[in-house]
Design a protein around this motif. Sequence first.
Motif, mmCIF file in Angstrom:
data_model
loop_
_atom_site.group_PDB
_atom_site.id
_atom_site.type_symbol
_atom_site.label_atom_id
_atom_site.label_comp_id
_atom_site.label_asym_id
_atom_site.label_seq_id
_atom_site.Cartn_x
_atom_site.Cartn_y
_atom_site.Cartn_z
ATOM 1 N N GLY A 1 0.840 -1.208 0.000
ATOM 2 C CA GLY A 1 0.000 0.000 0.000
ATOM 3 C C GLY A 1 0.873 1.257 0.000
ATOM 4 O O GLY A 1 0.640 2.194 -0.772
ATOM 5 N N ALA A 2 1.897 1.230 0.865
ATOM 6 C CA ALA A 2 2.776 2.407 0.983
ATOM 7 C C ALA A 2 3.478 2.682 -0.343
ATOM 8 O O ALA A 2 3.557 3.832 -0.795
ATOM 9 C CB ALA A 2 3.791 2.170 2.091
ATOM 10 N N PHE A 3 3.963 1.635 -0.986
ATOM 11 C CA PHE A 3 4.675 1.836 -2.248
ATOM 12 C C PHE A 3 3.732 2.206 -3.388
ATOM 13 O O PHE A 3 4.128 2.913 -4.309
ATOM 14 C CB PHE A 3 5.530 0.602 -2.609
ATOM 15 N N TRP A 4 2.492 1.734 -3.304
ATOM 16 C CA TRP A 4 1.537 2.127 -4.338
ATOM 17 C C TRP A 4 1.323 3.647 -4.295
ATOM 18 O O TRP A 4 1.338 4.323 -5.319
ATOM 19 C CB TRP A 4 0.194 1.394 -4.140
ATOM 20 N N ILE A 5 1.159 4.158 -3.062
ATOM 21 C CA ILE A 5 0.971 5.612 -2.891
ATOM 22 C C ILE A 5 2.231 6.353 -3.342
ATOM 23 O O ILE A 5 2.171 7.340 -4.078
ATOM 24 C CB ILE A 5 0.627 5.936 -1.417
ATOM 25 N N LEU A 6 3.389 5.846 -2.909
ATOM 26 C CA LEU A 6 4.659 6.481 -3.265
ATOM 27 C C LEU A 6 4.833 6.531 -4.795
ATOM 28 O O LEU A 6 5.189 7.570 -5.360
ATOM 29 C CB LEU A 6 5.818 5.696 -2.635
ATOM 30 N N ASN A 7 4.534 5.417 -5.454
ATOM 31 C CA ASN A 7 4.679 5.353 -6.906
ATOM 32 C C ASN A 7 3.719 6.308 -7.605
ATOM 33 O O ASN A 7 4.084 6.989 -8.563
ATOM 34 C CB ASN A 7 4.431 3.933 -7.418
ATOM 35 N N HIS A 8 2.479 6.340 -7.099
ATOM 36 C CA HIS A 8 1.459 7.195 -7.704
ATOM 37 C C HIS A 8 1.912 8.657 -7.690
ATOM 38 O O HIS A 8 1.892 9.344 -8.714
ATOM 39 C CB HIS A 8 0.153 7.018 -6.925
ATOM 40 N N PHE A 9 2.374 9.112 -6.526
ATOM 41 C CA PHE A 9 2.750 10.525 -6.411
ATOM 42 C C PHE A 9 4.092 10.824 -7.085
ATOM 43 O O PHE A 9 4.274 11.888 -7.652
ATOM 44 C CB PHE A 9 2.730 10.963 -4.937
#
Lengths: 264, 332
Positions: free
Chosen positions: A242-250
């Motif tokens: 989840g954390a990396f999904w958010i990081l990648n998105h931004f």
Amino acid sequence: MRKYIETSKLLFKNQLVYRFDIIISMVFTVSKILLAFVLWGTIFGNQKVVVGFTFSAMLSYYVISSFITQLDQSSNAGWQISTEIKNGSFSKYIIKPMSILGYFTAQTFGISAFLVVFNLLAASLWVLVFRIDFTFTSNLSLIAAALLLILLGLLFMIQLNYYIGILAFRFVDTSVFMMIKDNIIQFLTGALIPLTLLPAGIIKVMMVFPFYYISYLPSMLLIGRNGGEIVLGIVLLIGWNGAFWILNHFTFKKLIYKYEGVGM
Amino acid sequence: MKIIQTKQLTKTYTRFKKEEGFKGSIKGLFKREKITKDAVHDFDLDIEAGEFVGLIGPNGAGKTTLMKMLSGIISPTSGSLSALGYIPNELKNEYKKQFSIVMGQKSQLFQDLSAADTFLLLKEIYGIPEEEYRRNLNYFIELFKVSDYLNVQVRTLSLGERMKMELIAALIHSPKILFLDEPTIGLDAVAQKQIRSFLKEVNSDKGTTILLTSHYMDDIKSLCKRCVVVNNGTKIYDGGLALLFDKYQTQKQITVSFEKETAYIPPFAVQIIESNPFKLSFMAPRGDVRDILGSILSQCEINDISILEEDIGNIVERIYSIKGGSSECENI
């Protein structure tokens, strides 16, 4: 969803193009087993048990963990992303009506699926040929948990490599990041040695990070150990994903405007 | 209906200057000089639905940068642009489904697989219904006569065959806009002609709006009614192609090969490019071409003769110099 399934299928087909390559890669899975034989045979010597492992349990751990490690082809995707950003051919992903992370996830799963089929066949054959006393759990819940952890682990690795790949928007050349990551991960995932051989304090720290659960824990579960760490592993991997999904998105949103699409 | 609109569109690239040599490389580790350059500057452009517009200009004029901004690949530094009512660099899937871009030197096909495999993937990516997909594929296969190599590994195709497949891949989802960046580059004359007739048919039959950049004058001449000339990132001419050629294409290149040694000197004001006893090549004013040909045919035994259109670069140079270096656009 169908576009991602078709992407996986296409990459699976892509692996089937060169027959000689397939045969050689299957034959050479034997080298890993031979290496483990020699290495652990020397370490065990006349001892029956080393740090709680019998020779056959250690060999089984090695075969399983190297198989899981090989399933993870996301490093190639990371290299591909940074190379294509550098040479301008990344444009072809930007103009397609699909998630770029989704595309590379599907691509990696397509290649991994190919490896599951062919390398599993080869590895099973070698285990039979060498008459390895293979230790493998018969507990279905341990097997199911291991499979779930492998899936979450592969997803995490794709996200990590995607992140390093898209840093090329900012730094152009990310080969140093990739190299450092590849070296560290080989050690942290337990692909080189079982992590139980490390001091307890270090293992505790490593358990906070996702790498412990990617190859090491599923391998241990499949030889019937560490069942108590399943819940923690699943929760942590979901959290890291989840954390990396958010990081990648931004990160993608922030860096894409730097892309110039220039190169050879 | 305006399908593409840009207003004062500007794209500025930042580059680093590196001094030559080993010392320069070491110095560059600590201090780098930045250079900024407007690849596209204050660019206004309106394109109507169904138009076939040629974008011409010398290398580095800003044509490809403009294409990249219109397709959302890169973001503009300032100004505004809209295509089909969308802002391209917002990268909305709804917009991406309605355009395609083909870059002559870049491929979207999987090299190790057949083109048919890539088309199947595109079918899913663009969500094309089975019936429409089959209809479109059959239409393009028939138009291009490519049924024999549809199932052949892409890397084994010739450049011309590959380009046909690239165009099918770009058009399989029936885009409303097609951006073409040098689609005929490196192709032989036969393949160029085939691609041209194909594009003409797609534009008239399917109503696809096409924006084309090409270095080949024949591409532009045979396909586009309207032409936009770009130089140094600015638009210097926007109008009818016929008028552009009438006004600015003042020269033609005539090349004659003689049967035997000949010492022919054209009795006109021409600019000699190459001259030897067996060959003569020169630039001549368009208005004099007919008389020059008459003179050559009556005085010499010729082996071969060719008349070529003037290079795009010369035309751009002429527009620019006639306008005294002003970047103000001539809208006709």
